[in-house]
Design a protein around this motif. Structure first.
Motif, PDB file in Angstrom:
ATOM      1  N   GLY A  96       0.645  -1.151   0.150  1.00 47.77           N
ATOM      2  CA  GLY A  96       0.046  -0.044  -0.001  1.00 47.77           C
ATOM      3  C   GLY A  96       0.677   1.404   0.105  1.00 47.77           C
ATOM      4  N   GLU A  97       2.094   1.160   0.049  1.00 47.30           N
ATOM      5  CA  GLU A  97       2.902   2.319  -0.031  1.00 47.30           C
ATOM      6  C   GLU A  97       3.525   2.816  -1.376  1.00 47.30           C
ATOM      7  OE1 GLU A  97       6.134   2.052   2.720  1.00 47.30           O
ATOM      8  OE2 GLU A  97       5.108   1.728   4.528  1.00 47.30           O
ATOM      9  N   VAL A  98       3.593   4.096  -1.232  1.00 45.03           N
ATOM     10  CA  VAL A  98       4.089   4.648  -2.761  1.00 45.03           C
ATOM     11  C   VAL A  98       5.832   4.613  -2.693  1.00 45.03           C
ATOM     12  CG1 VAL A  98       4.565   6.803  -3.832  1.00 45.03           C
ATOM     13  CG2 VAL A  98       2.387   6.304  -3.072  1.00 45.03           C
ATOM     14  N   GLU A  99       6.156   4.046  -3.907  1.00 44.87           N
ATOM     15  CA  GLU A  99       7.676   3.732  -3.929  1.00 44.87           C
ATOM     16  C   GLU A  99       8.559   4.806  -3.878  1.00 44.87           C
ATOM     17  OE1 GLU A  99       8.455   0.443  -3.500  1.00 44.87           O
ATOM     18  OE2 GLU A  99       7.167  -0.680  -4.574  1.00 44.87           O
ATOM     19  N   LYS A 100       9.785   4.582  -3.495  1.00 44.99           N
ATOM     20  CA  LYS A 100      10.738   5.691  -3.455  1.00 44.99           C
ATOM     21  C   LYS A 100      10.957   6.564  -4.829  1.00 44.99           C
ATOM     22  CE  LYS A 100      15.261   4.748  -3.548  1.00 44.99           C
ATOM     23  NZ  LYS A 100      16.583   4.441  -2.986  1.00 44.99           N
ATOM     24  N   GLU A 101      10.934   5.715  -5.808  1.00 45.66           N
ATOM     25  CA  GLU A 101      11.069   6.348  -7.005  1.00 45.66           C
ATOM     26  C   GLU A 101      10.006   7.385  -7.485  1.00 45.66           C
ATOM     27  OE1 GLU A 101      12.394   7.632 -10.633  1.00 45.66           O
ATOM     28  OE2 GLU A 101      13.599   6.657  -9.051  1.00 45.66           O
ATOM     29  N   THR A 102       8.565   6.785  -7.266  1.00 49.64           N
ATOM     30  CA  THR A 102       7.419   7.809  -7.088  1.00 49.64           C
ATOM     31  C   THR A 102       7.739   9.148  -6.441  1.00 49.64           C
ATOM     32  OG1 THR A 102       5.987   5.759  -7.649  1.00 49.64           O
ATOM     33  CG2 THR A 102       5.051   8.027  -7.118  1.00 49.64           C
ATOM     34  N   LEU A 103       8.198   8.827  -5.244  1.00 44.49           N
ATOM     35  CA  LEU A 103       8.402   9.948  -4.229  1.00 44.49           C
ATOM     36  C   LEU A 103       9.330  10.989  -4.751  1.00 44.49           C
ATOM     37  CD1 LEU A 103       8.391   8.373  -0.796  1.00 44.49           C
ATOM     38  CD2 LEU A 103       6.420   9.638  -1.817  1.00 44.49           C
ATOM     39  N   ARG A 104      10.430  10.383  -5.356  1.00 48.11           N
ATOM     40  CA  ARG A 104      11.449  11.179  -5.951  1.00 48.11           C
ATOM     41  C   ARG A 104      10.901  12.030  -7.088  1.00 48.11           C
ATOM     42  NH1 ARG A 104      14.509  11.853 -10.033  1.00 48.11           N
ATOM     43  NH2 ARG A 104      13.594  10.157 -11.155  1.00 48.11           N
ATOM     44  N   GLN A 105      10.045  11.231  -7.930  1.00 49.36           N
ATOM     45  CA  GLN A 105       9.628  12.205  -9.367  1.00 49.36           C
ATOM     46  C   GLN A 105       8.547  13.208  -8.869  1.00 49.36           C
ATOM     47  OE1 GLN A 105       8.002   8.863 -11.444  1.00 49.36           O
ATOM     48  NE2 GLN A 105       9.800   8.269 -12.293  1.00 49.36           N
ATOM     49  N   GLU A 106       7.864  12.914  -7.682  1.00 52.84           N
ATOM     50  CA  GLU A 106       6.985  13.960  -7.148  1.00 52.84           C
ATOM     51  C   GLU A 106       7.660  15.071  -6.642  1.00 52.84           C
ATOM     52  OE1 GLU A 106       2.942  15.212  -6.868  1.00 52.84           O
ATOM     53  OE2 GLU A 106       3.752  13.444  -7.738  1.00 52.84           O
ATOM     54  N   LEU A 107       8.706  14.942  -5.994  1.00 53.11           N
ATOM     55  CA  LEU A 107       9.614  15.915  -5.271  1.00 53.11           C
ATOM     56  C   LEU A 107      10.256  16.697  -6.315  1.00 53.11           C
ATOM     57  CD1 LEU A 107      10.385  16.961  -2.644  1.00 53.11           C
ATOM     58  CD2 LEU A 107      12.203  15.374  -2.505  1.00 53.11           C
ATOM     59  N   THR A 108      10.938  15.938  -7.090  1.00 56.54           N
ATOM     60  CA  THR A 108      12.002  16.911  -8.194  1.00 56.54           C
ATOM     61  C   THR A 108      11.015  17.548  -9.207  1.00 56.54           C
ATOM     62  OG1 THR A 108      12.343  14.938  -9.291  1.00 56.54           O
ATOM     63  CG2 THR A 108      13.917  15.357  -7.611  1.00 56.54           C
ATOM     64  N   GLY A 109       9.855  16.925  -9.475  1.00 59.26           N
ATOM     65  CA  GLY A 109       8.924  17.560 -10.563  1.00 59.26           C
ATOM     66  C   GLY A 109       7.987  18.503 -10.183  1.00 59.26           C
ATOM     67  N   ALA A 110       8.004  18.766  -8.638  1.00 58.76           N
ATOM     68  CA  ALA A 110       6.909  19.363  -8.316  1.00 58.76           C
ATOM     69  C   ALA A 110       7.344  21.194  -8.096  1.00 58.76           C
ATOM     70  CB  ALA A 110       6.858  19.215  -6.716  1.00 58.76           C
ATOM     71  N   ASP A 111       6.263  21.951  -8.237  1.00 60.90           N
ATOM     72  CA  ASP A 111       6.507  23.269  -8.093  1.00 60.90           C
ATOM     73  C   ASP A 111       6.885  23.654  -6.833  1.00 60.90           C
ATOM     74  OD1 ASP A 111       3.672  23.670 -10.572  1.00 60.90           O
ATOM     75  OD2 ASP A 111       5.943  23.410 -11.013  1.00 60.90           O
ATOM     76  N   ASP A 112       7.313  24.864  -6.767  1.00 60.67           N
ATOM     77  CA  ASP A 112       7.266  25.412  -5.374  1.00 60.67           C
ATOM     78  C   ASP A 112       6.050  25.214  -4.650  1.00 60.67           C
ATOM     79  OD1 ASP A 112       8.762  28.619  -4.169  1.00 60.67           O
ATOM     80  OD2 ASP A 112       7.887  26.694  -2.897  1.00 60.67           O
ATOM     81  N   PRO A 113       6.229  24.576  -3.447  1.00 54.87           N
ATOM     82  CA  PRO A 113       4.971  24.639  -2.508  1.00 54.87           C
ATOM     83  C   PRO A 113       4.435  25.749  -2.081  1.00 54.87           C
ATOM     84  CG  PRO A 113       6.577  22.949  -1.685  1.00 54.87           C
ATOM     85  CD  PRO A 113       7.263  23.867  -2.813  1.00 54.87           C
ATOM     86  N   GLY A 114       4.902  26.987  -2.340  1.00 48.37           N
ATOM     87  CA  GLY A 114       4.489  28.227  -1.984  1.00 48.37           C
ATOM     88  C   GLY A 114       3.499  28.957  -2.992  1.00 48.37           C
ATOM     89  N   HIS A 115       3.384  27.989  -4.037  1.00 49.54           N
ATOM     90  CA  HIS A 115       2.496  28.536  -4.978  1.00 49.54           C
ATOM     91  C   HIS A 115       0.979  28.079  -4.622  1.00 49.54           C
ATOM     92  CE1 HIS A 115       1.909  24.528  -6.351  1.00 49.54           C
ATOM     93  NE2 HIS A 115       0.867  24.810  -7.319  1.00 49.54           N
ATOM     94  N   ALA A 116       0.124  29.030  -5.296  1.00 45.92           N
ATOM     95  CA  ALA A 116      -1.217  28.719  -5.059  1.00 45.92           C
ATOM     96  C   ALA A 116      -1.939  28.466  -6.122  1.00 45.92           C
ATOM     97  CB  ALA A 116      -1.956  30.079  -4.428  1.00 45.92           C
ATOM     98  N   SER A 117      -2.612  27.165  -6.016  1.00 41.53           N
ATOM     99  CA  SER A 117      -3.305  26.479  -7.189  1.00 41.53           C
ATOM    100  C   SER A 117      -4.735  27.196  -7.325  1.00 41.53           C
ATOM    101  CB  SER A 117      -3.422  24.965  -6.890  1.00 41.53           C
ATOM    102  OG  SER A 117      -2.324  24.419  -6.638  1.00 41.53           O
ATOM    103  N   GLN A 118      -5.136  27.438  -8.610  1.00 38.73           N
ATOM    104  CA  GLN A 118      -6.176  28.140  -8.837  1.00 38.73           C
ATOM    105  C   GLN A 118      -7.371  27.226  -9.280  1.00 38.73           C
ATOM    106  OE1 GLN A 118      -6.398  31.572  -8.548  1.00 38.73           O
ATOM    107  NE2 GLN A 118      -4.278  31.294  -7.971  1.00 38.73           N
ATOM    108  N   HIS A 119      -8.357  27.351  -8.650  1.00 38.55           N
ATOM    109  CA  HIS A 119      -9.380  26.447  -9.143  1.00 38.55           C
ATOM    110  C   HIS A 119     -10.902  27.077  -9.202  1.00 38.55           C
ATOM    111  CE1 HIS A 119      -7.065  23.163  -7.851  1.00 38.55           C
ATOM    112  NE2 HIS A 119      -6.666  23.553  -6.716  1.00 38.55           N
ATOM    113  N   GLY A 120     -10.754  28.096 -10.272  1.00 41.47           N
ATOM    114  CA  GLY A 120     -11.914  28.719 -10.417  1.00 41.47           C
ATOM    115  C   GLY A 120     -12.389  29.851  -9.564  1.00 41.47           C
TER     116      GLY A 120
END
Length: 281
Positions: free
Chosen positions: A257-281
């Motif tokens: 049930g756990e997300v693998e290390k490689e998936t975490l790495r991709q999510e981390l290195t491909g993520a935008d700055d967490p300070g950004h604000a997503s826009q949802h209408g």
């Protein structure tokens, strides 16, 4: 044999904020994180003992697992006595995480009702605080909104968890809560609502609970879903965070049930700055 767990997991993004006064032992926050988050580091939060499991440093990213231990009781069959005996059984769950030490960006997996965004970040802050004697903060990838604003952006709300306390001075407009809290002489109440089809959030009892929290007599967490580019994305609203955190659905190992290390790495290195604000209408 069928898999024990689902083949997807939910991943949230955040950033660790170091204390204003750096540690005398290691002025680099990344080095301090690495020093603190070692196997066995622990903290207590709401009667749960949280521990850091085995960690691994690779290419400037610290991988690990954070979870809690607990116990329960079960009636287990005893062949010698030919009867059931009440037995204490261990229980607990852990969530994998990855931290980029250069800028302290972090991704972590939530684990159903056991480890949610606020419980994970609260436990992580507790471990950092207990080990360093300083106050660390964790900012999730969120945008500041009211519950009403958040509700208008999600297709449905599948879970709401309230912790409410007696008010000062009164229950004006909230008679059902008054009957519950005063009638049972409660110092606090935890109320969980769930519906796969969607909670009716403008129902009278839900409105009373939301009003009670808005008056600072408790806190709430709500889980909703929205569809973005054909993909269902989970969003978590928290009154403590004064806003929402998006949780992405990612592939997980169906046996654990756990997300693998490689998936975490991709999510981390491909993520935008967490300070950004997503826009949802």
């Amino acid at each position: 044999m069928s898999p024990r767990f689902r083949d997807t997991g939910k991943v949230a993004r955040a950033r660790i904020i170091s204390p204003e006064q750096p540690s005398l032992f290691d002025p680099e926050p990344g080095g301090e994180i690495q020093r603190i988050l070692v196997p066995g580091a622990s903290t207590e939060r709401y009667s749960r003992i949280w521990h850091v499991g085995r960690t691994e440093l690779e290419d400037g990213i610290l991988y690990g697992r954070l979870g809690f231990e607990g116990s329960g009781f079960a009636d287990l069959w005893n062949e010698d006595d030919k009867d059931f005996q009440e037995t204490r059984t261990p229980a607990g769950v852990a969530a994998p995480f990855a931290i980029q030490l250069s800028d302290l960006r972090m991704v972590f997996q939530t684990r159903g009702r056991d480890i949610q965004v606020t419980s994970f970040t609260g436990a992580m802050k507790g471990i950092l605080r207990d080990a360093s004697g300083q106050t660390w903060d964790i900012e999730t990838d969120r945008r500041e909104v009211t519950f009403a604003q958040w509700r208008s952006t999600v297709d449905k709300v599948t879970q709401m968890r309230f912790v409410v306390e007696p008010p000062n001075p009164n229950y004006e407009g909230r008679p059902d809560l008054e009957r519950l809290i005063e009638g049972a002489s409660l110092s606090a109440a935890e109320i969980v609502l769930r519906s796969e089809n969607g909670i009716v959030t403008d129902a009278d009892i839900v409105t009373q609970l939301l009003d009670h929290v808005q008056l600072n007599y408790g806190r709430d967490v709500a889980v909703g879903e929205r569809t973005i580019d054909g993909e269902v994305v989970e969003s978590v609203y928290s009154s403590e965070m004064h806003g929402e955190t998006e949780v992405a659905v990612r592939p997980a190992n169906p046996e654990t049930g756990e997300v693998e290390k490689e998936t975490l790495r991709q999510e981390l290195t491909g993520a935008d700055d967490p300070g950004h604000a997503s826009q949802h209408g």
